[in-house]
Design an enzyme around this catalytic site. Structure first.
Site, PDB file in Angstrom:
ATOM      1  N   LYS A 121       2.377 -45.857  38.346  1.00  0.00           N
ATOM      2  CA  LYS A 121       3.245 -46.476  37.308  1.00  0.00           C
ATOM      3  C   LYS A 121       2.205 -47.143  36.300  1.00  0.00           C
ATOM      4  O   LYS A 121       2.642 -46.960  35.004  1.00  0.00           O
ATOM      5  CB  LYS A 121       4.201 -47.341  37.880  1.00  0.00           C
ATOM      6  CG  LYS A 121       5.379 -46.884  38.544  1.00  0.00           C
ATOM      7  CD  LYS A 121       6.574 -47.691  38.753  1.00  0.00           C
ATOM      8  CE  LYS A 121       7.612 -47.201  39.286  1.00  0.00           C
ATOM      9  NZ  LYS A 121       8.785 -48.223  39.488  1.00  0.00           N
ATOM     10  N   LYS A 203       6.439 -34.800  43.544  1.00  0.00           N
ATOM     11  CA  LYS A 203       7.703 -35.422  43.936  1.00  0.00           C
ATOM     12  C   LYS A 203       8.876 -35.245  42.790  1.00  0.00           C
ATOM     13  O   LYS A 203       8.742 -35.460  41.787  1.00  0.00           O
ATOM     14  CB  LYS A 203       7.619 -37.112  44.155  1.00  0.00           C
ATOM     15  CG  LYS A 203       8.615 -37.640  44.909  1.00  0.00           C
ATOM     16  CD  LYS A 203       8.447 -39.155  44.927  1.00  0.00           C
ATOM     17  CE  LYS A 203       8.681 -39.876  43.853  1.00  0.00           C
ATOM     18  NZ  LYS A 203       8.869 -41.242  43.928  1.00  0.00           N
ATOM     19  N   LYS A 206      13.175 -39.192  39.013  1.00  0.00           N
ATOM     20  CA  LYS A 206      14.401 -39.354  37.818  1.00  0.00           C
ATOM     21  C   LYS A 206      13.696 -39.326  36.537  1.00  0.00           C
ATOM     22  O   LYS A 206      14.208 -38.984  35.522  1.00  0.00           O
ATOM     23  CB  LYS A 206      14.825 -40.706  38.094  1.00  0.00           C
ATOM     24  CG  LYS A 206      15.881 -41.173  38.914  1.00  0.00           C
ATOM     25  CD  LYS A 206      16.193 -42.593  38.856  1.00  0.00           C
ATOM     26  CE  LYS A 206      17.196 -42.880  40.102  1.00  0.00           C
ATOM     27  NZ  LYS A 206      16.776 -44.378  40.569  1.00  0.00           N
TER      28      LYS A 206
HETATM   29  P1  TYM Z   1      13.631 -45.914  44.624  1.00  0.00           P
HETATM   30  O1  TYM Z   1      14.921 -46.392  43.753  1.00  0.00           O
HETATM   31  O2  TYM Z   1      12.574 -45.307  43.860  1.00  0.00           O
HETATM   32  O3  TYM Z   1      14.272 -44.839  45.491  1.00  0.00           O
HETATM   33  C1  TYM Z   1      15.115 -45.010  46.306  1.00  0.00           C
HETATM   34  C2  TYM Z   1      15.094 -44.282  47.848  1.00  0.00           C
HETATM   35  O4  TYM Z   1      15.110 -42.846  47.395  1.00  0.00           O
HETATM   36  C3  TYM Z   1      13.737 -42.470  48.084  1.00  0.00           C
HETATM   37  N1  TYM Z   1      13.423 -41.199  47.273  1.00  0.00           N
HETATM   38  C4  TYM Z   1      13.118 -39.968  47.846  1.00  0.00           C
HETATM   39  N2  TYM Z   1      13.468 -39.500  48.968  1.00  0.00           N
HETATM   40  C5  TYM Z   1      12.938 -38.056  49.112  1.00  0.00           C
HETATM   41  N3  TYM Z   1      12.309 -37.323  48.095  1.00  0.00           N
HETATM   42  C6  TYM Z   1      12.353 -38.044  46.783  1.00  0.00           C
HETATM   43  N4  TYM Z   1      11.740 -37.120  45.907  1.00  0.00           N
HETATM   44  C7  TYM Z   1      12.559 -39.137  46.527  1.00  0.00           C
HETATM   45  N5  TYM Z   1      12.555 -40.030  45.615  1.00  0.00           N
HETATM   46  C8  TYM Z   1      12.824 -41.195  45.990  1.00  0.00           C
HETATM   47  C9  TYM Z   1      12.945 -43.621  48.222  1.00  0.00           C
HETATM   48  O5  TYM Z   1      11.960 -43.336  49.154  1.00  0.00           O
HETATM   49  C10 TYM Z   1      13.710 -44.658  48.385  1.00  0.00           C
HETATM   50  O6  TYM Z   1      13.877 -44.964  49.812  1.00  0.00           O
HETATM   51  N6  TYM Z   1      11.249 -49.687  45.963  1.00  0.00           N
HETATM   52  C11 TYM Z   1      12.240 -48.997  46.277  1.00  0.00           C
HETATM   53  C12 TYM Z   1      13.334 -49.841  46.237  1.00  0.00           C
HETATM   54  C13 TYM Z   1      13.437 -50.967  47.078  1.00  0.00           C
HETATM   55  C14 TYM Z   1      13.555 -50.946  48.590  1.00  0.00           C
HETATM   56  C15 TYM Z   1      13.606 -52.335  48.886  1.00  0.00           C
HETATM   57  C16 TYM Z   1      13.801 -49.869  49.609  1.00  0.00           C
HETATM   58  C17 TYM Z   1      13.236 -52.302  46.712  1.00  0.00           C
HETATM   59  N7  TYM Z   1      13.518 -53.312  47.612  1.00  0.00           N
HETATM   60  C18 TYM Z   1      13.507 -52.732  50.067  1.00  0.00           C
HETATM   61  C19 TYM Z   1      13.829 -50.327  50.771  1.00  0.00           C
HETATM   62  C20 TYM Z   1      13.784 -51.908  51.296  1.00  0.00           C
HETATM   63  C21 TYM Z   1      12.249 -47.739  45.033  1.00  0.00           C
HETATM   64  O7  TYM Z   1      11.761 -48.106  44.207  1.00  0.00           O
HETATM   65  O8  TYM Z   1      13.157 -46.877  45.637  1.00  0.00           O
END
Ligand code: TYM
Length: 339
Positions: A121, A203, A206
Site C-alpha cells: 500500500k 490477487k 477492488k
Molecule cells: P478486506 O476488506 O481487504 O477484505 C475482506 C475479506 O476478503 C478477503 N479477500 C479475499 N479473499 C479471497 N480472494 C481475494 N482476492 C480476496 N480479497 C480479499 C480478505 O482476506 C478479507 O478476509 N484488514 C482486513 C479487514 C479487517 C479485519 C479485521 C479482518 C479489519 N479488522 C479483523 C478480520 C479481523 C481487510 O482489509 O480486509
C-alpha cells in the site's frame, strides 16, 4: 446458575471485518464473507464494517459515508443475520481505537515494517504513507482481541496480520497475565485467494484499474458474462488444474466454489470442449450464485429504517462486549480505576 447454563458449553466466538471501500468483490465474498454467514449458527459471531481502517488511504467523506452504509447492507445481503450475529460499524464502538493504543505499545516497529500489505500500500500510495497505514495491523489486532475471538474467517491475504495479532496477544499475556484469547485463522481450503481475471498472477482486488479484472457481487449478469468471457487464460485448450495454468486454475477454483464440483468433475465436464464454453459456464454459475445476494441487497437498501435500527443494536452489543475486556486490560497495565 440454571442447570442448563452449567452444562451447556459456551459457544466459541468469531470476529471478522471488511473495509467499506467499494462493492465487495467475488474474492471478498468467496474468501471471507460467505463463510461468515455459514458459521453464525455454530459460533457467537461478530462482524464489522471497518471504516476506521478505510481512512488509512484517502477517502472522500461523503463517498465513505455512502459506501459504509452500502457495505453494511451488503453484509446482511450476503447472509449475516443481525438476530444471530452482532453486525455493526467499527467507528460506532470506540473500544477498538482505545485498545489499539494500548496494543501499539506492545507491538514492535520491526514487526510492522515487515507487513507485506504495508509495503504494497505504501508503494501504491507513495504520496500518503501516513502513520495509520503503518499501525493498521495493530487496530486489526484490537478488533479481534477486544472480543476475545477464538476464530477469524479471512482470505489468505490477511493471514500475516492475523499472525501478528496472535503474537501481540501472546506477548501481552506473558507480560501482564492471561488476558486475551489467542485467535486462530479460518481460511477456506478453496477460494482463499481468487486472482485477477486479467492477470491471474495478481490477487483479485477492488482497487484494480482494469474494470474487467474483478467481479463485483452486484454486477448484473451481462457484466459478469462479459468479464468471464474476456478472462485471460493460456494458449492450450485443456480445462485442467495444473501448475502454470494460472488463469484456468483460477476459473476452475471459482467454478468449484460456486457449484461444489471437484476439479476432476470439472475436467470431465469440459473434456473436448473449448475455453469459450468453459468461460460461459463459469459466468452463468457465478451470476446464478450471486442473483439472490443482488435481490436481497435491493430489498434491504430500500429499508433504511431497518438498517439503521440493526446498526444501532449491533453497536450497542459490541460496545458492551468489549468494555469489560478493555476494563480488564486497563487494570492489567496499571491504569487507575475510573470511578
Ligand atoms: P478486506 O476488506 O481487504 O477484505 C475482506 C475479506 O476478503 C478477503 N479477500 C479475499 N479473499 C479471497 N480472494 C481475494 N482476492 C480476496 N480479497 C480479499 C480478505 O482476506 C478479507 O478476509 N484488514 C482486513 C479487514 C479487517 C479485519 C479485521 C479482518 C479489519 N479488522 C479483523 C478480520 C479481523 C481487510 O482489509 O480486509
Amino acid at each position: 446458575m440454571s442447570q442448563q447454563e452449567m452444562t451447556t458449553p459456551q459457544k466459541k466466538r468469531i470476529f471478522s471485518g471488511i473495509q467499506p471501500t467499494g462493492v465487495f468483490t467475488l474474492g471478498n465474498y468467496i474468501g471471507a464473507v460467505r463463510n461468515w454467514g455459514a458459521l453464525q449458527d455454530e459460533y457467537e459471531s461478530i462482524y464489522c464494517i471497518v471504516d476506521l481502517h478505510a481512512i488509512t488511504v484517502m477517502q472522500e467523506p461523503a463517498a465513505l459515508r455512502a459506501n459504509t452504509m452500502r457495505a453494511y447492507a451488503l453484509m446482511l445481503a450476503c447472509g449475516i443475520d443481525p438476530k444471530k450475529s452482532v453486525a455493526f460499524i467499527q467507528s460506532h464502538n470506540p473500544n477498538h481505537a482505545e485498545l489499539s493504543w494500548v496494543l501499539s505499545c506492545s507491538t514492535m516497529f520491526g514487526e510492522l515494517s515487515r507487513m507485506t500489505q504495508f509495503k504494497d500500500k505504501s508503494a501504491r500510495h507513495a504520496d500518503n504513507i501516513n502513520a495509520g497505514l503503518f499501525t493498521y495491523p495493530v487496530l486489526m489486532a484490537a478488533d479481534i482481541l477486544a472480543y476475545n475471538a477464538d476464530l477469524v474467517p479471512i482470505g489468505a491475504d490477511q493471514k500475516q496480520h492475523l499472525e501478528l495479532a496472535r503474537n501481540i496477544a501472546v506477548r501481552f499475556n506473558q507480560r501482564f497475565g492471561q488476558t486475551f484469547t489467542v485467535p486462530e485463522p479460518y481460511v477456506p481450503a478453496s477460494g482463499a485467494r481468487l486472482m485477477s481475471l486479467q492477470d491471474p498472477t495478481k490477487k483479485m482486488s477492488k482497487s484494480d484499474e482494469n474494470a474487467n479484472a474483478c467481479v463485483f457481487i452486484l454486477d448484473d449478469k451481462d457484466t459478469i458474462m462479459r468479464k468471464f468471457k474476456r478472462a485471460v487464460t493460456d494458449s492450450e485448450a485443456e480445462v485442467c488444474y495444473r501448475e502454470g495454468k494460472d488463469g484456468i486454475n483460477n476459473l476452475m477454483t471459482i467454478y468449484s466454489c460456486v457449484t461444489g464440483k471437484t476439479m476432476d468433475e470439472i475436467t470431465a465436464e469440459f473434456a473436448g470442449k473449448g475455453y469459450g464454453d468453459f468461460k460461459s459456464a463459469v459466468g452463468e454459475a457465478v451470476a446464478d450464485h450471486l442473483a439472490p445476494v443482488r435481490s436481497e441487497f435491493a430489498r434491504l437498501s430500500a429499508d433504511k429504517a431497518y438498517l439503521n435500527e440493526c446498526i444501532a443494536i449491533g453497536s450497542e452489543q459490541a460496545y458492551r462486549m468489549t468494555r469489560k475486556i478493555l476494563s480488564k486490560v486497563y487494570r492489567r497495565v496499571g491504569f487507575v480505576d475510573h470511578k
